[in-house]
Every structure is written in C-alpha cells, then in structure tokens.
Design an enzyme around this catalytic site. Sequence first.
Site, PDB file in Angstrom:
ATOM      1  N   GLU A   1      25.311 -71.246  28.175  1.00 54.89           N
ATOM      2  CA  GLU A   1      24.891 -71.080  26.795  1.00 54.89           C
ATOM      3  C   GLU A   1      23.807 -72.424  26.462  1.00 54.89           C
ATOM      4  O   GLU A   1      23.090 -71.809  25.311  1.00 54.89           O
ATOM      5  CB  GLU A   1      26.161 -72.061  26.313  1.00 54.89           C
ATOM      6  CG  GLU A   1      27.430 -70.746  26.588  1.00 54.89           C
ATOM      7  CD  GLU A   1      27.791 -71.190  27.197  1.00 54.89           C
ATOM      8  OE1 GLU A   1      27.907 -71.196  28.706  1.00 54.89           O
ATOM      9  OE2 GLU A   1      28.613 -70.153  27.610  1.00 54.89           O
TER      10      GLU A   1
ATOM     11  N   HIS B   1      39.983 -73.328  24.373  1.00 52.42           N
ATOM     12  CA  HIS B   1      39.725 -72.218  23.852  1.00 52.42           C
ATOM     13  C   HIS B   1      39.991 -72.439  22.381  1.00 52.42           C
ATOM     14  O   HIS B   1      39.896 -71.801  22.010  1.00 52.42           O
ATOM     15  CB  HIS B   1      39.986 -71.073  24.622  1.00 52.42           C
ATOM     16  CG  HIS B   1      39.006 -70.767  25.805  1.00 52.42           C
ATOM     17  ND1 HIS B   1      39.348 -71.761  26.587  1.00 52.42           N
ATOM     18  CD2 HIS B   1      38.375 -69.872  26.189  1.00 52.42           C
ATOM     19  CE1 HIS B   1      38.323 -70.992  27.919  1.00 52.42           C
ATOM     20  NE2 HIS B   1      37.902 -69.987  27.303  1.00 52.42           N
TER      21      HIS B   1
HETATM   22  C1  LIG Z   1      30.938 -72.031  29.442  1.00 51.21           C
HETATM   23  C2  LIG Z   1      31.654 -71.139  29.021  1.00 51.21           C
HETATM   24  N1  LIG Z   1      31.516 -69.974  28.938  1.00 51.21           N
HETATM   25  C3  LIG Z   1      31.196 -68.910  28.225  1.00 51.21           C
HETATM   26  C4  LIG Z   1      32.861 -68.767  28.909  1.00 51.21           C
HETATM   27  C5  LIG Z   1      33.705 -67.454  28.891  1.00 51.21           C
HETATM   28  N2  LIG Z   1      33.796 -66.948  29.794  1.00 51.21           N
HETATM   29  C6  LIG Z   1      34.863 -66.888  30.522  1.00 51.21           C
HETATM   30  S1  LIG Z   1      34.709 -65.393  32.043  1.00 51.21           S
HETATM   31  C7  LIG Z   1      33.552 -65.537  31.614  1.00 51.21           C
HETATM   32  C8  LIG Z   1      32.700 -64.620  32.753  1.00 51.21           C
HETATM   33  C9  LIG Z   1      32.874 -65.600  33.538  1.00 51.21           C
HETATM   34  O1  LIG Z   1      32.111 -64.663  35.097  1.00 51.21           O
HETATM   35  P1  LIG Z   1      32.103 -64.952  36.701  1.00 51.21           P
HETATM   36  O2  LIG Z   1      31.417 -66.179  36.488  1.00 51.21           O
HETATM   37  O3  LIG Z   1      31.368 -63.756  37.557  1.00 51.21           O
HETATM   38  O4  LIG Z   1      33.409 -64.436  36.824  1.00 51.21           O
HETATM   39  P2  LIG Z   1      34.765 -63.429  36.939  1.00 51.21           P
HETATM   40  O5  LIG Z   1      35.633 -63.328  35.708  1.00 51.21           O
HETATM   41  O6  LIG Z   1      34.080 -61.987  36.848  1.00 51.21           O
HETATM   42  O7  LIG Z   1      35.669 -63.698  37.754  1.00 51.21           O
HETATM   43  C10 LIG Z   1      33.496 -65.700  30.515  1.00 51.21           C
HETATM   44  C11 LIG Z   1      31.796 -65.679  29.368  1.00 51.21           C
HETATM   45  C12 LIG Z   1      33.834 -70.028  29.571  1.00 51.21           C
HETATM   46  N3  LIG Z   1      35.092 -69.870  29.680  1.00 51.21           N
HETATM   47  N4  LIG Z   1      32.701 -70.621  29.662  1.00 51.21           N
END
Ligand SMILES: Cc1ncc(C[n+]2csc(CCOP(=O)(O)OP(=O)(O)O)c2C)c(N)n1
Lengths: 324, 324, 319, 319
Positions: free
Chosen positions: B60, B129
């Site tokens: 971000e 959230h």
């Molecule tokens: C700081 C932040 N940015 C965005 C999100 C929204 N978000 C939740 S899970 C996710 C994807 C995470 O990807 P990854 O780290 O690859 O984990 P996966 O879901 O694939 O297990 C996002 C963008 C968040 N929860 N926190």
Amino acid sequence: MATKTYLQALNEAMRQEMERDPEVFILGEDVGQFGGCFGVTQGLFETFGEARVKDTPITESAIVGAATGAAAMGMRPVCEIMFVDFIGVALDQLYNQAAKMRFMFGGKAKIPMVLRAPQGAGIGAAAQHSQSLEAWFAHVPGLKVVMPSTPYDAKGLLIAAIRDDNPVVFLEHKILYGIEGEVPDEPYTIELGKAKVQREGNDVTIVATAAMVHTALEAAEQLAADGIDAEVIDPRSLTPLDIDTIIDSVKKTHGLLIVHEAVRKGGVGGEIAAQVAEQAFDFLDAPIMRIGAPFTPVPFSPPLEKAFIPDAGAVVGAVKQMRG
Amino acid sequence: MATKTYLQALNEAMRQEMERDPEVFILGEDVGQFGGCFGVTQGLFETFGEARVKDTPITESAIVGAATGAAAMGMRPVCEIMFVDFIGVALDQLYNQAAKMRFMFGGKAKIPMVLRAPQGAGIGAAAQHSQSLEAWFAHVPGLKVVMPSTPYDAKGLLIAAIRDDNPVVFLEHKILYGIEGEVPDEPYTIELGKAKVQREGNDVTIVATAAMVHTALEAAEQLAADGIDAEVIDPRSLTPLDIDTIIDSVKKTHGLLIVHEAVRKGGVGGEIAAQVAEQAFDFLDAPIMRIGAPFTPVPFSPPLEKAFIPDAGAVVGAVKQMRG
Amino acid sequence: MSITNEQMIQMFTTMNKIRQFETRVQEFFADGRIPGFVHLYIGEEAIATGACATLRKEDCITSTHRGHGHLIAKGGDLKLMMAEIFGKKTGYCKGKGGSMHIAAVELGILGANGIVGGGGPIANGAALAFQYRGQDNVAVCFFGDGAANQGTTQEAMNLASAWSLPVVFVNENNGYGISCPTSKSMAITDIADRAAAYDMPGVVVDGNDVLAVYEAVSEAVRRAREGEGPSLIECKTYRWRGHFEGDACVYRDENEVQSWVERDPIRKLEEKLQEQGILSPEKSREIRDALAKELEAAVAFAEESPLPSVDELEEDVYA
Amino acid sequence: MSITNEQMIQMFTTMNKIRQFETRVQEFFADGRIPGFVHLYIGEEAIATGACATLRKEDCITSTHRGHGHLIAKGGDLKLMMAEIFGKKTGYCKGKGGSMHIAAVELGILGANGIVGGGGPIANGAALAFQYRGQDNVAVCFFGDGAANQGTTQEAMNLASAWSLPVVFVNENNGYGISCPTSKSMAITDIADRAAAYDMPGVVVDGNDVLAVYEAVSEAVRRAREGEGPSLIECKTYRWRGHFEGDACVYRDENEVQSWVERDPIRKLEEKLQEQGILSPEKSREIRDALAKELEAAVAFAEESPLPSVDELEEDVYA
Ligand SMILES: Cc1ncc(C[n+]2csc(CCOP(=O)(O)OP(=O)(O)O)c2C)c(N)n1
Ligand SMILES: Cc1ncc(C[n+]2csc(CCOP(=O)(O)OP(=O)(O)O)c2C)c(N)n1
Ligand SMILES: [Mg+2]
Ligand SMILES: [Mg+2]
C-alpha cells in the site's frame, strides 16, 4: 528530591525500571551509544548493554512489531520512535496489532509495551518533524495515551506506563526536554487517567496538554494581573481521560477553554469540549472555546512557526473573549 | 435518470472521468480483471485496459506513493485501498507526503489524487476490516475528506474529487454499496464542502455521516410518529466541513445530535459539537449529544457487531433524552 | 533428517484434520452459517503440517488470514476454533475475533492476522524474547507470496537477520495474491531468492510434499535454535478454493486448478506411506473416521454454544 | 561510455559548487543563523553530481534529508536554496519547507524528504507518469544505506521492477544511518545485492569517483529510457561531517574519517583532470572563484530577503 530536567526524569524512569525488572528493555533507532536523537536514553547502553538497549535499523514497523511480539511473550519493551511524525510507516503494527490483540484474542493476551515519541514544534524542524498527533492515538481503543508536561509527571507517568499491562503511547514534547523541576530520586508512579490541577482558580477552567500547560500557566499569570483567576488542568493522559476533574472544575468556574498545540480541527479539544458540553451544559456561562494550531502543516520559517504555535497571548485573548 | 446502486454510481463516475480525461487512471489491488474486492471497478479494465486500470502488488505504501508521484507530475490517479483499515501500512505516504507536499513546497505543487477506501462494519469482517477512520484524515491539513451516503452523492462527489487539485480521501461505506437511488446518466459534480439536508425538520438537528445518515432517517421517521420533527443533515465532506449549514439548522431547531459509526471517543462528532458549541451556544436548548460506537475494536460475532453499530433506537433514545 | 513412521502418520493425520475441518467450514459458509470472510487452506495442508511438526509447544507461530491450517497444525483445538468461526462465546476469542483472528497464546499461536504482512514483525518480537531469555525456542512466520512484497515482511526479514533472531520465514507461494499472479506482483520467480538480500539461507521446496517441507524447516529450526539466525523457506503450492469463499476465480482457469488437485499433498503422502507399508488402507480409514468424529464433536460444540452477550462487548479492551 | 572534457569540467564545477555551498551552510549553522536540522553532503558530492549529469531537465529526482547536493546537481538555484534554508520568503518554498523539504518541480526535483525511505514510492509515481505518457524520461531515487532497509524502499523497488518503471535507485552507502553502522543494520555488505530480490541489475561503484558513478548511472538511465526497467546502483561513500550539524560523532573514530577525507572525491577528479591536461590549476582556481562569487551572491540574496509574513501561514495548504 532534586532538581532534574524532564529529559533526566524520563531517563531515570527507564533506568530504575530496568534495574527493577529484567524484562524491561529498550529498542529504537540510535538509542544505544548515541543515547537517542534527543539524548533521552543516554547512559543506559553503558549500564545495561546491548542486549537491553537495542539499536535498530531504520524500520519503524519492525520496531513496533518487535515490541509487540516481545510484549505478547511477557516482556516489557519500551520502544522509541525518533519523532512521532514517523509513526505513519508503522501505524498498522500499533493500532491493528498491538492495540487490538487483546480484544481480538478474547482477552487472552496482554501487550505491556510503551511506545515513546517526541512531539511538537518549536525547534524549526518543519512539517515532518514537528507534529502533535495525540488525537489519532486517542481515537484507538486498546491504546493508552500519555502526555507529561513536567519533569515530575514525566518520571511518574513513564514508570506507570512501563508497569501498565497495555500498549501505552507516551508522547514527550521536545521543547520540554530541558525544563527543570523537582523530581524524587526514588521510583514512583502516577496513576494513568488522573488529571492534575496545575493551578487552582475560580473564574475559568483552562485545560491544556504538554507544552501548552506552560503556556496556559503563563497566560493565567497575565490574567491574574487583570483579576481573572484561572484554573489550569493538565489531563496528563488522554486515554484514560479524567473528565471528572475537568467537569468538577467547570462546575466551579462555569467556563472552559481547551488549549493544545495539535491543529485545532479534529484535535482532542473537540472530544473534551463535547464531553463537557454533554455533561455540564447547564453550568456553562459562555461557549466552550478551543485553541489549537491552524489547519496547516508545521511551517519551517521561525516567524511562521511561532505564529503556528498557540501562545499565551492567544489564551489570554480567548479567556477575555469568553468573559466578554 | 435511472435507478442505480451506490456501487454503480461510483463505477460510473470513474468510467466517465476516464473517458473525459486520459490522465485519470486507476491503481490498486485486484482492481483490474477482478473488478475490486467489492466490485467497484468492475468492467473498467475491460474498457480501458491494463495501462489505465493497474493491478498492484500488495504494497500500500507503494500504491499511495505511486499515486502521489504521478499526481505531482500532473496525472489524476484514483487509487483504491481495499479496506481503509489497511491505511496503517501506508499512512506516511498520505499525510507526510501527498498532503503536505503543496505546503512544504511553498504552493508550487499540486497533488490531484483520490484515495478511495471502503469503511465500516456490518458484514462480520471483524477488527481489522471494519473500522471507520475518517477522524484521522479530517485532522490532516492538506487532505480533503469525503463520505458519500447515497448513490446520487457518490457519483457527484467522486467526480468532483477526481477533478479536485488536492489529495482527496474518499470513504465509501461498504454496507451502502448495494443501496439504490436515482442517479443521472450524465456526469455531474457536487461541490466538496456542501452539506445536504436529507430531511427537513424543526425540532432537532441530527448530523449523520455515511451509513448513519440512513439510520438517522429511519430514526426521524420513528420520531415523527411521536410528533418530533427531526432535521437530518449529511455533511458529505469533513474537509472542507460545511459548518454553516449545521449551525443554521441548530439556530432553527435549538438541538443537535451527531451520529457516526466510528468510535465516539475522538471521532469527528467532537469536532462538530465543539464548533457548534462555540458558534451557536446561545441557540442550544439542551446539551449537544453524540452517538458513536463504543470504545472497542470492532467485534466479529454478529450480536456484538450489531451492538457495536449505532442504530435507530439509539438515535431516537438520544433525541428523547435531549428533549427531556 | 530422521523421521519416524509415527511422525509421518501424525502428519498424515494432521493434514486430514485440516482438510476435513476446512471442508466443513466451506459447507457452513455456503449455508450462510458463518459470517464475514473465510479463506480456506485446502490444498496447502502440507506446509503448515510439515512446518509445525518441527516445533515444540513453546515455539511460536504467526499466521495469516488463511490461518486455520496453521492453527490446527500447531495444536489448536477444533472445538474452540469452530466455535470461534461461528462467533460463539466459547470460541478461542470469545467470538470477538473470528476466522481471521484466532489465537492461542498458550499454544504459541500469536494469531491469525487480517493484515497481509502483519505477522513478520511480531514473529521477530517473540523470537527476540526467546533470544533475550536464552531459550532455544523459535518463531515461525507463515506468509504468502503476496505478503512477500509487503514492506513489513521485508523489514522483518532484515531485522531478523541483523539480529540473528531465531525465526523461520515460511513462505506459502500459492501463485496468487487474490487475483494477482506472482508473475505480475514481482519480477522474480522464486521468493527464496530474496533470502540473499538479508544474507540468510533461502530454500525452495515442493509445498505439496509434507516431508520436503518438514525437512527444510527442520534444518532452519535447528539453525535458529543453535543461534545461527533466520532462514527463508519457500513452499510452492496452490489453493484449490477461491481466495475467499465466494470468489468466482475469474483470474485462473479450471485446468490449472485441476493440475494441482492432481498433486494433492494428502494423497501424495498417503500413497507413499502405503507403498512403504507404513499405512494400510484400513488404518487410513480409521484415522479419517476418528477425525470425522472429532470434527463432528467440534461442530456440535460450536452449534450448541451460546453467542456472546452484549454486555461482553466492552470487555477485553484493556488488561 | 563516452564523456567529453567539457562534461568532466562541468562535473568538477558541480562538485565544487556543492562543497562550497555546504561549507557555507555549515558556518551559518554554527553561527546559529539557520534554524532546525541541517544534514550536509560534504564528501559525497560525486554521487549526486555523477548521477544527475546523466539526466535531462525533464527527468525527475527524489531526494532525502541530506538533499542539498542532489538539488544543486539537478540544477537548483543557489539563491533560492540558500534563501529557503534561511527560512526566507524568497526561498524555493517561501520559507515553509526549509532544508529538508526544498523542491523545484519545474526542475524535476520532487523534494528533499524528511522521511527516511519516503522518496522511493514517489519516484515510482513520476516514472509511471513518464511510462504512461510514452515519454522516455527517468526518475532517480536517491536513498541512503539506512533507507535501504525501510519497507517503503523495498516495496518501491519491487513495484518498479514488476512494472518495468524507468527508475534508477541510487543508493548512497555512507556506512551509517545516524550512529548505526551498516554492519549492525543489515547482515549483507553490498546493498546492490538486493537488486536480485527484484530481478534488476545491481552494481557497486566507488561513490567517491564521479566518473564511475556517471558511467554506472548512465547505463541504468539508458536501460530505463529504453523500457528495460529499473536498476540499483550502490555508491560507497562517507560523510565527512556528523549526521546533522551538532552531532558529536561518538560512534566513529577520527581515523576512519581521515581515511575518507584522503579519498576526497573532488581532489580525486581534479588530479585526474590535471594529469590528463584537461584542467589547469588556473582554470580550477577560476572555477572555484566564480563559484565563490555565485555563492556570495546567493548568501547576500538570502540575507537580504524578507522573512515570510504571518498572513502567509495559512496559504498553500490547498490548491
Ligand atoms: C495490508 C493488507 N493489504 C491487503 C489486504 C487484502 N488481502 C487479504 S488476503 C490478500 C492476498 C494475500 O495474498 P498472499 O499473501 O499470497 O496469501 P494467500 O491469500 O494467497 O494465501 C489481500 C490482498 C490485507 N488483508 N492487508
Ligand atoms: C521514517 C524515518 N525514520 C527515522 C528518521 C530519522 N532519521 C533521519 S536521517 C536518518 C538516518 C538515515 O540514514 P541513511 O539513509 O543512511 O542516510 P544518511 O543520513 O546516511 O545520508 C534517520 C534515522 C526519519 N527521518 N524518518
Ligand atoms: Mg498467495
Ligand atoms: Mg547512511
């Protein structure tokens, strides 16, 4: 009892708590041999060594997170953020992690950490090194927020903060580091959430924080010369906030002025004003007034910076207007 | 004029601005083919392609910084932060960089960017959230802060935000995405800093933001059944804040209740209450009251979350209490 | 790396436990019985299982939004987990946390986390406490490929290496951060290559091979316990379900999913154990049946448990 | 890399200009005539000079708290800079910014920055604008060894590489972040090694050799202009002065300082140019004298300029 500076009082608080409790440790940028950017941790590295006075890389999220994780394991970290202005790169670790863990975990964690940071303008450090951001922290459930204004309070509040089982944001005003006052040599605590009446008076209540306490006291002297007897209250902590002491005062004086250095719009003055307006409306003889900085970043140039910071003249003017 | 959802209105605003001005572009996590976590950018990727609807990594600070830098070069980025709760990892880029650049640079830069983010509780998304953080942004000089409550306002305010030459934090309430209302097909703007009287009334003024506007309107209907005629005002933007419309209303109704979903302590209700108490004290027949969430993180479990969010019953209760 | 038959059967059991748990959660979510967001771990069970099998109870983990698997592997109680996911008063967090915030500090579980990249700095803190106290415990930070780019994660790796903290960074590279493939979120292919940026060992393993995960993490844990500092283990894997339940998965095609379903980490281990005569089909069925029973008891517990009462809302904010 | 004599003399001039400017600022600060913090660039002049010599006016830079050198090298006017540092109304920022916030967007200077690591994300944004508009301009992000660890910097490098942005990350490794030596803030020796974490070229150069800096940055700029994406150039250097004026430098010893003073980047270039017959001692003196005049004019301008008036305080917050 001896005369000490605000800075020495803070330093002594940390030193004595570290002596008392081996689980207290310090981390932050340049807090070791360098003694901290403003010198607040001076000498602690020499006494307690690298394991307990830890210089960190310039990564504030990692600093706050390390404190949070260590606190979750029962340690009592005191981390320093060199200027409160830098909290923006680390805020998530503070408000989404440290502050909420206990609640999110159903009360099954304690996060006994202190985050110390200097605030405020007055040394020409400009827009990114001079802010007063207490209003942000005071809006976060789970944090306690402390703002000492005197050497005596600095020591007692910091020891209380270190012993507190919650994350405490401890905001020092950098312009106060050099002020002197009587400070007992032995350790003592000041309960968080207890305001201090810094000057008793009957005609108007002035609630002021941090450096503004001194501005308010200066104004009170000027007002006294004009026969107006101001009561000056320092809340000392914003969470918990000792609204009762303020309301009792307003019931006596029937007037309230709130003074802080943070920009007025959205500052804690609004919260205090609103609580008093809600709970002591019928006792008020005049509108509650607030003084705070104008809605601008902190300017660099000395005359502008001076105009930015509320001064005793403004306090006197507001009181006279209220009574006027 | 057609019936559209709040979400469609936002989407249409972005689409029409992108059609009008090639310098408008979108960036954020999953805003492309995925259409945004809540679907607000749906279809834009298909129309405008990857160069103008840019999926970012989950970083971000880099998102807000990219928007800031591009805006400094004259582009008009609209960045999405998936939930406002995540701003803590990126806040520095917003308040120390984007918001202050113009001032720090002596007025010689413009940062025409929009940061969109959904706020609020109501979908069981829990502590990290579901927050409402507008009070933080409203305390930052240099930012504008907008909170639409209806589809009509959503479109007009977003277009105005995109055309504004300042960094605008545009806070959408996620519970409102599905509500419907009349929304003109053609582009239009609503001036930032103009409150909207959502219901006229003579007996009490209720100032409410975002989803709470609807709660206040519901309460107003219930109050009407009891013969109390409430005026409901939505400030729509907190910076600039249209205090005049609120004060005019209070001069008519002699009573003020402020309702927001953010935790009450330190929320913008304090600011509004304080301004009114300062400027219209003599017109008030009763203490100004504020309703906001209790001082806790947002809880997960539905009954707790429901209790956390202020409801119409609380609004009715407060108004009745005010009126004795 | 010596690993006993018993340990392998234990891992088989854990993986099945996670799979069954997640499958039930999936059903409940589809039925509208679980509020909020749910991120399932189906397909990735080998990672949490292999990694946590190397740990002691006193070791810590930090988890993610996709945390059920980690918590189960670290010893989480299915009853308390399911109750929490249902928002019940009897859950791990009294219903205040929900799926994204389950924690059990007494088991070394410092919480699932709703913030991508939120765990790394906290894992460091736990590791710092171990180091300071002279305990030979470790902290494992689970994080996704998306989280690998977050500044907090990168800061955490740097601090851990600068301070030689006993941390193991276990990257779960399932190819996507929500809809964003790693090919778009980063220019490198192997996240393990970032280890060199912090002078720590970086290893890529097949995240669907629980024994490979176990082995790589074991070595990293040994290093950490012996004061040799942090490591980064990248586990290549895939999530079978959408990012969260309800995700239509427009960003990936069914063939890709199928190719990974064929590499089911549970079946992989089961076949191996059967080939080696360690696990008979009967024993396997027995394990699954026992788990199913345990799970149904957890479901019953969750279903029968009361919701929290409104008076509890303002509790647990301050100690 | 072809470099003309004229260019080398220009670089010599720029380095001297920075040195003279900083020396004057040092004196003024010691005299109490400059408020706030001042971070001097003395000893590091070759980096800003070599890097900015590769740039066009339309190219952008983001600078740091130690920004005077970058700004001068990118074409900043000494008058407006000195006036700003004095807090005068005629300064680049009307006195509102001061040393840490001098900017000149019209020269592509997107500001010094008081936040360590603040510049990377902004440089990306400028580069994105160039890329989007099809302009072959580049953005250079200057950052220190301390800033290299900050999450924002690492996020910025990742995004730049994921998007192939025309950015050159110029690391000024002067061995310390305030009092913290790189040996304590990171486990690696060469920050350039982090480039691999983002699949971009990473090069180490002698930061006290302006021609080496010029050469390395030229190649990175060429890549960037041609759409080949970002690069990381690490320039090893040293700051002669304390972190800020007033720093007692308890964390380093005088011998270390001396060894670097002996490697003065200006003398190094001067000797080379004299050996090669490009620069005579007379010419060198002439250049210095002309600069001294320019500087004195700037000082006079700053001294004679008015302070801002209080009515200006609330201006320039909003456009
Ligand atoms: C700081 C932040 N940015 C965005 C999100 C929204 N978000 C939740 S899970 C996710 C994807 C995470 O990807 P990854 O780290 O690859 O984990 P996966 O879901 O694939 O297990 C996002 C963008 C968040 N929860 N926190
Ligand atoms: C986010 C942030 N953290 C801390 C600081 C305080 N600070 C200012 S300069 C500095 C050291 C920076 O070191 P480096 O990046 O190596 O640059 P150098 O000063 O050596 O040129 C620090 C810690 C800051 N300004 N911003
Ligand atoms: Mg992933
Ligand atoms: Mg440095």
